[in-house]
Write a protein that holds these residues in place. Structure first.
Motif, short mmCIF file in Angstrom:
data_model
loop_
_atom_site.label_atom_id
_atom_site.label_comp_id
_atom_site.label_asym_id
_atom_site.label_seq_id
_atom_site.Cartn_x
_atom_site.Cartn_y
_atom_site.Cartn_z
N ARG A 54 0.99 -0.98 0.19
CA ARG A 54 -0.07 -0.39 0.38
C ARG A 54 0.84 1.01 -0.13
N ARG A 55 2.30 1.24 0.48
CA ARG A 55 3.15 2.32 0.30
C ARG A 55 2.92 2.83 -0.09
N THR A 56 3.96 1.52 -1.58
CA THR A 56 4.59 1.74 -2.85
C THR A 56 3.41 2.32 -3.66
N GLN A 57 1.93 1.86 -3.18
CA GLN A 57 0.70 2.55 -4.58
C GLN A 57 0.60 3.17 -4.07
N THR A 58 0.52 4.16 -2.66
CA THR A 58 0.99 5.74 -2.46
C THR A 58 1.83 6.53 -3.04
N ILE A 59 2.93 5.68 -2.68
CA ILE A 59 4.39 7.10 -3.67
C ILE A 59 4.19 6.99 -4.58
N ALA A 60 3.62 6.05 -5.59
CA ALA A 60 3.50 6.28 -6.76
C ALA A 60 2.20 7.46 -7.39
N ARG A 61 0.86 6.61 -6.21
CA ARG A 61 0.24 8.31 -6.94
C ARG A 61 0.86 8.85 -6.46
N LEU A 62 0.50 9.56 -5.33
CA LEU A 62 1.48 11.01 -5.59
C LEU A 62 2.28 11.82 -6.25
N LYS A 63 3.18 10.73 -6.63
CA LYS A 63 3.61 11.11 -7.76
C LYS A 63 3.59 11.50 -8.94
N ARG A 64 2.35 11.16 -9.47
CA ARG A 64 1.24 10.70 -10.69
C ARG A 64 1.16 11.95 -10.43
N GLN A 65 -0.16 12.37 -9.14
CA GLN A 65 -0.11 13.80 -8.83
C GLN A 65 0.45 14.67 -8.68
N ALA A 66 1.37 14.78 -8.27
CA ALA A 66 2.40 15.78 -8.56
C ALA A 66 3.49 16.35 -10.53
N ARG A 67 3.41 14.93 -10.81
CA ARG A 67 3.83 15.72 -12.00
C ARG A 67 2.19 16.58 -13.04
N ALA A 68 0.85 15.81 -12.51
CA ALA A 68 -0.15 16.41 -13.14
C ALA A 68 -0.68 17.77 -12.53
N GLU A 69 -0.40 17.96 -11.77
CA GLU A 69 -0.48 19.22 -11.40
C GLU A 69 1.12 20.11 -11.97
N ALA A 70 2.93 19.55 -11.65
CA ALA A 70 3.30 20.68 -12.52
C ALA A 70 2.51 20.27 -14.35
N ARG A 71 2.53 20.21 -14.85
CA ARG A 71 1.76 19.93 -16.10
C ARG A 71 0.58 20.87 -15.79
N ASN A 72 0.05 21.00 -14.84
CA ASN A 72 -1.22 21.78 -15.00
C ASN A 72 -0.74 23.42 -14.92
N SER A 73 0.22 23.34 -13.85
CA SER A 73 0.70 24.70 -13.06
C SER A 73 1.03 25.28 -14.89
N SER A 74 2.31 24.53 -15.40
CA SER A 74 2.58 25.77 -16.95
C SER A 74 1.89 25.35 -18.50
#
Length: 62
Positions: free
Chosen positions: A41-61
């Motif tokens: 579950r920890r591995t899945q959560t970290i992967a999901r948070l990284k995906r969210q961070a990448r998506a937010e970075a793309r949307n903010s640029s």
């Protein structure tokens, strides 16, 4: 003090062996599975948070 005449008597636990060993087995299974599931579950959560961070970075640029 409890004494058994044979190993079969020990396993039978006075007629309650199925309950005793079944309970022991379930507790052992849970104790083995819990850390495995936590790491997964920890591995899945970290992967999901990284995906969210990448998506937010793309949307903010944009």
């Amino acid at each position: 003090m409890i004494f058994w005449n044979s190993f079969a008597d020990f396993i039978a636990m006075g007629g309650y062996g199925g309950y005793v060993w079944g309970s022991f087995g379930m507790a052992a299974l849970i104790m083995v599975m819990e850390p495995i599931l936590v790491v997964r579950r920890r591995t899945q959560t970290i992967a999901r948070l990284k995906r969210q961070a990448r998506a937010e970075a793309r949307n903010s640029s944009e």
